[in-house]
Each structure stands twice: as C-alpha cells, then as structure tokens.
Design an enzyme around this catalytic site. Sequence first.
Site, PDB file in Angstrom:
ATOM      1  N   GLU A  76       0.847  -1.186   0.000  1.00  0.00           N
ATOM      2  CA  GLU A  76       0.000   0.000   0.000  1.00  0.00           C
ATOM      3  C   GLU A  76       0.888   1.243   0.000  1.00  0.00           C
ATOM      4  O   GLU A  76       1.918   1.292   0.676  1.00  0.00           O
ATOM      5  CB  GLU A  76      -0.857  -0.037   1.267  1.00  0.00           C
ATOM      6  CG  GLU A  76      -1.576   1.232   1.603  1.00  0.00           C
ATOM      7  CD  GLU A  76      -2.146   1.209   3.008  1.00  0.00           C
ATOM      8  OE1 GLU A  76      -3.060   2.002   3.276  1.00  0.00           O
ATOM      9  OE2 GLU A  76      -1.675   0.393   3.840  1.00  0.00           O
ATOM     10  N   LEU A  78       1.435   4.821   1.289  1.00  0.00           N
ATOM     11  CA  LEU A  78       0.982   5.720   2.342  1.00  0.00           C
ATOM     12  C   LEU A  78       1.091   7.171   1.891  1.00  0.00           C
ATOM     13  O   LEU A  78       1.939   7.518   1.067  1.00  0.00           O
ATOM     14  CB  LEU A  78       1.819   5.513   3.606  1.00  0.00           C
ATOM     15  CG  LEU A  78       1.783   4.127   4.234  1.00  0.00           C
ATOM     16  CD1 LEU A  78       2.677   4.089   5.464  1.00  0.00           C
ATOM     17  CD2 LEU A  78       0.363   3.706   4.589  1.00  0.00           C
ATOM     18  N   ASP A 179      15.765   0.068  11.821  1.00  0.00           N
ATOM     19  CA  ASP A 179      16.445   1.030  10.928  1.00  0.00           C
ATOM     20  C   ASP A 179      15.671   2.340  10.963  1.00  0.00           C
ATOM     21  O   ASP A 179      15.282   2.899   9.938  1.00  0.00           O
ATOM     22  CB  ASP A 179      16.518   0.479   9.510  1.00  0.00           C
ATOM     23  CG  ASP A 179      17.411   1.324   8.590  1.00  0.00           C
ATOM     24  OD1 ASP A 179      18.269   2.059   9.113  1.00  0.00           O
ATOM     25  OD2 ASP A 179      17.240   1.244   7.355  1.00  0.00           O
TER      26      ASP A 179
END
Length: 269
Positions: A76, A78, A179
């Site tokens: 998806e 964002l 990260d």
Amino acid sequence: MQDAAVLLGESVIRAQVLAGGDLSPVVSLSLTDGREVVAKGGPFPRIEGAMLQALSGAGAPVPRVLAVSERILVLERLAEGGGLAGSGWAELGTMLRALHSAPGAGEVAPYGWAEDYAFGSVAIPNAPLASWPDFWAERRLRPSLPALPSGLAHRVERVAADLRDRLPDRPFPALLHGDLWVGNVLASQGRLSGLIDPACYYGDAEVDLAMLHLFGAPGPSFKQAYGALEPGWEERRAVYQLWPALVHVRLFGAGYHGMLAGLLNRLGA
C-alpha cells in the site's frame, strides 16, 4: 516492476521511481483498478513482508502487504509529503513507546529474530541469544571487524569485549523497527503516516531511539511523548549508534570512518 502488476492481477498505467532506493529499487505504480501501490525489490522480500506484519500486529502504522514473491514486495502507498512537525513528533513518540512495550518476544527467546536479514550487501545476523550484551557483541559489532582498518577494528573490539559493563544483561525485549532514521518515517502535512523499510528484531528499545538521533534530532514533543529513559542512556546511545555507523562504513566507505571514530571517542575506546 511488471511482476507487481502480475501478482495483483492488474496492468500498470504509470510507473515512477521513488527517492530513497539506495539499497533496493523502489517504484510507485498506478494500476488500472485505480490503486497506487509501491513495488520494492531487495534480497529478502518475504522476510521484510513478515516484519511489516509483525509491526502492524504490535500497533505500528505501516503499509499493508498486498503481495509478495521471492523477487518483489508490493505495498500500500501511504500518504507522504514533507517531514514530521509539531504534534507529529508526539504521535511518533507515543506510537514508539507502545510498540516497544508490546509483548511477543518469546517467539525468539529473547533477543534476535527468527531469520537473518541484510542491508544491501551487508548481512545482518539475527540468531537469538539469551544475553543482550552477547547479542550486541556477536551479532552487531564483531561481524564488521574484518571490514575495518586495524586501528578502528581494535577499538571496536575493546567496546565489544566490555559490553557486560556497558549494557543491561536482560532489558525488556522490545520489538524494534531496526532502521529507524527519519527517512523511514513517513509524514503528510506534518502528521505521522507510518514506518517503512524495517529490519526488525527483539532487543533494547533504546536501539531505535539511538538510530533516530544519529542523523538529526526529533522535535521537542517527541521526548515528552515517549517518556523517560533509564539512567545511563547517554553512553548506551553511543554504543548502539556504533552499529549503523559500521553499516555505513561497509556500504559507503571511508567517508564514515570519522563518524565511527567520534563514537568510539565518546566511549573512551
């Protein structure tokens, strides 16, 4: 990235290479069904997909995994535009505190991850260990020693050898993004959209905070929203920042020797 369209059963109308794909190709795709998705390559798409699902299960906002194969991860897309601002930093702090407090580490009992991972050509060994200082020494610091000039290698080894005096033996095994620099925190109109590009494992929550502060400082509302840290966090932060510094040395070369040496100076090594 036509593979992404095949996995979703759609055709691509438009493709655009996205910034930030230094280690893996990342492309935004517009599909015939009207969806905007992100297709990402890399060495371990299935592992990254599982990490995103673990973060989602712990309440973190991340892109939904739409499809995955051995070659590609389809996500998806964002909303994004600009960085965090104002209350967005508080949203990140509140969300991270909840993420780091979520149960679930018993699956890898207690520090590490079920599978190894990688940042590009840099392997990330994750085999679980019972002692957190041992994990940080054996899975994060010592694997990089052969890639360093002898002087820096000896200094890193000195830190690795006395981690039992520098780190808690059994901190709460938090689910880490792994990260968490600002480039992996997406925002839209200053508000938090979600986290991307995880390298998850279980460990001391301060690892994520150390990474977040390595290339900049979060907004002032972040600290208040996240909450107080245990005494001694300043020294631990330098210990935890050694890992991303070592990764940058191995990926990008001697230009990061100064960063690594500065952290070692702070630690008296």
